[in-house]
Design a protein around this motif. Structure first.
Motif, PDB file in Angstrom:
ATOM      1  N   SER A 172       0.781  -1.215   0.089  1.00 44.39           N
ATOM      2  CA  SER A 172       0.029   0.088   0.098  1.00 44.39           C
ATOM      3  C   SER A 172       0.830   1.473   0.115  1.00 44.39           C
ATOM      4  CB  SER A 172      -0.886   0.016   1.291  1.00 44.39           C
ATOM      5  OG  SER A 172      -0.295  -0.050   2.564  1.00 44.39           O
ATOM      6  N   TRP A 186      -4.520   9.786  10.038  1.00 42.33           N
ATOM      7  CA  TRP A 186      -4.918   8.362   9.614  1.00 42.33           C
ATOM      8  C   TRP A 186      -3.957   7.493   9.920  1.00 42.33           C
ATOM      9  CZ3 TRP A 186      -8.791   6.503   6.285  1.00 42.33           C
ATOM     10  CH2 TRP A 186      -8.564   5.201   5.505  1.00 42.33           C
ATOM     11  N   TRP A 187      -2.572   7.533   9.695  1.00 37.99           N
ATOM     12  CA  TRP A 187      -1.685   6.580   9.949  1.00 37.99           C
ATOM     13  C   TRP A 187      -1.381   6.592  11.474  1.00 37.99           C
ATOM     14  CZ3 TRP A 187       2.485  10.032   7.813  1.00 37.99           C
ATOM     15  CH2 TRP A 187       3.303  10.592   8.364  1.00 37.99           C
ATOM     16  N   PHE A 218      -4.004   4.304  12.747  1.00 38.34           N
ATOM     17  CA  PHE A 218      -3.844   2.866  12.694  1.00 38.34           C
ATOM     18  C   PHE A 218      -2.513   2.427  13.075  1.00 38.34           C
ATOM     19  CE2 PHE A 218      -6.681   3.311   9.292  1.00 38.34           C
ATOM     20  CZ  PHE A 218      -7.776   2.300   9.194  1.00 38.34           C
ATOM     21  N   VAL A 255      -5.018  -6.162   7.484  1.00 39.10           N
ATOM     22  CA  VAL A 255      -5.648  -4.891   7.106  1.00 39.10           C
ATOM     23  C   VAL A 255      -5.295  -3.675   7.817  1.00 39.10           C
ATOM     24  CG1 VAL A 255      -8.130  -3.725   7.395  1.00 39.10           C
ATOM     25  CG2 VAL A 255      -7.765  -6.256   6.952  1.00 39.10           C
ATOM     26  N   MET A 263      -3.861  -0.483   5.819  1.00 35.87           N
ATOM     27  CA  MET A 263      -4.317   0.892   5.785  1.00 35.87           C
ATOM     28  C   MET A 263      -3.256   1.884   6.465  1.00 35.87           C
ATOM     29  SD  MET A 263      -7.508   0.235   4.650  1.00 35.87           S
ATOM     30  CE  MET A 263      -8.157   1.822   5.135  1.00 35.87           C
ATOM     31  N   ILE A 266      -1.131   3.447   3.380  1.00 34.54           N
ATOM     32  CA  ILE A 266      -1.743   4.329   2.706  1.00 34.54           C
ATOM     33  C   ILE A 266      -1.579   5.538   3.131  1.00 34.54           C
ATOM     34  CG2 ILE A 266      -3.986   5.052   1.934  1.00 34.54           C
ATOM     35  CD1 ILE A 266      -5.068   2.329   2.070  1.00 34.54           C
TER      36      ILE A 266
END
Length: 403
Positions: free
Chosen positions: A53, A80-81, A84, A99, A103, A106
């Motif tokens: 990704s 975002w990261w 995660f 998953v 993610m 990304i």
């Protein structure tokens, strides 16, 4: 302090956070495998999920920053990261971990191209190499600090808490960035005198039909084939290939990353100084090509000369010397891409991640087939020499995308 220097300081901190979040899973790997009951083959898929990704999202993330502004995009992707990263501590098995890591990749894909886009707008041409050097040096420092940060936290409160802690750091950064940073408005001289500061669509046809574009991507593919060795197989090589004890590995890993940090800072200053004195061709491609060629020799000597100390010295030198070229390579994205520097750097880094993916697979296959951990190092030396040759053919005075 000038506003652009505060912005650079924030990017430097981001560089450290990026690599802390990226490498922490390797440091915690054995504990995660034990607790979640993962086999080595399954763990390999977990590592590959990130690379996949991370590689495919480089161009889209760079283009998003160029198109919609780096204030919002960087704040969103770091948030975002970071989420995660924290979610990694909640993983209950292979499926959830795959998953989460996909993610996570990304988000991290946007860090380098968007940072380059920010630098291209806030720094003048003779400053961009130095700025890139500090950002990349910070990322290497993050890699060097990771075992010293993660291991004590793991021993104190467990590996899951280490991910919660590092996730929180990124969330704080994204909040500070969003409320402090403002997208370039034209009241500061940009790095490219003729750069258009308005957000515009990326001319893909011009990009993909350019010989310069493919030389740049090819150069970085072969360079990253070597650099990803240090991010993936290096600890295993030092332990199983050259007999380092686990107690020796912390510093054996940290010192090459520190050498890389020094190389990035020195390379950033050198490329700007040489550019001012001798012109952009010498400042960018002569420095980059020479550094890669010398590092290829160091990698060859590390494979050829037996012994623990010799391999430690030559691999440390190799990592430091080939990263002398890193600020030049990323500054080239600004020279060649102008206002689309973020997208171009994303394309270059995509090629690099493909090289890193190939390195991980071929290294393992060569060791498995030959039983010789030194053999892949000869291949890496060849790849670095090819990268040096391609760098020599890039013309930094001929932009890929003209404004």
């Amino acid at each position: 302090m000038k506003r652009k220097n505060i912005i650079l300081a924030l990017l430097v901190i981001l560089g450290m956070v990026t690599f802390l979040d990226r490498i922490n899973i390797s440091v915690a790997g054995s504990s995660i495998m034990h607790d979640l009951g993962l086999s080595p083959a399954e763990w390999g898929w977990v590592q590959s999920a990130f690379i996949l990704s991370y590689g495919i999202m480089q161009i889209p993330m760079g283009a998003l920053g160029d198109r919609f502004g780096h204030r919002k995009i960087l704040a969103i992707i770091v948030l975002w990261w970071s989420l995660f990263t924290a979610f990694t501590g909640l993983a209950g098995g292979l499926a959830s971990l795959l998953v989460i890591r996909f993610m996570f990749g990304i988000g991290e894909a946007g860090s380098s191209p968007c940072s380059t886009g920010v630098i291209s707008r806030w720094f003048e041409k003779h400053e961009v190499g130095k700025a890139q050097g500090y950002v990349w040096a910070a990322s290497r420092m993050g890699g060097a600090l990771t075992p010293f940060v993660v291991i004590p936290v793991m021993m104190w409160v467990g590996w899951r808490s280490a991910f919660y802690l590092l996730g929180a750091l990124g969330i704080i950064w994204s909040i500070v960035w969003y409320f402090y940073y403002r997208d370039f408005t034209g009241n500061i001289k940009a790095s490219s005198e003729d750069a258009d500061t308005k957000h515009s669509r990326l001319p893909w046809r011009s990009l993909l039909s350019s010989r310069q574009f493919w030389l740049l991507c090819g150069m970085y593919f072969f360079y990253a084939f070597g650099s990803w060795f240090f991010f993936s197989w290096f600890p295993t090589f030092m332990e199983l290939g050259r007999g380092f004890e686990k107690t020796e590995l912390t510093y054996a890993i940290a010192v090459p990353f520190i050498m890389s940090m020094i190389g990035n800072i020195a390379g950033g200053h050198l490329t700007d100084r040489l550019t001012r004195k001798y012109g952009i061709k010498t400042g960018r491609k002569a420095l980059g090509s020479t550094s890669l060629a010398i590092s290829a020799v160091c990698m060859f000597l590390a494979a050829f000369i037996p012994g623990k100390m010799a391999v430690f010295v030559f691999l440390s030198l190799c990592f430091g010397i080939f990263d002398l070229m890193l600020p030049s390579a990323w500054a080239l994205c600004i020279d060649l891409g102008k206002q689309h520097a973020g997208a171009l750097s994303g394309a270059m880094n995509t090629a690099g991640n493909i090289g890193g993916f190939c390195c991980g697979i071929l290294f393992g296959e060569l060791v498995q087939q030959s039983g010789n951990y030194n053999l892949p190092l000869y291949l890496i030396a060849i790849m670095l020499f090819v990268s040096a040759s391609l760098f020599a053919f890039i013309n930094p005075e001929k932009p890929i995308i003209r404004t």
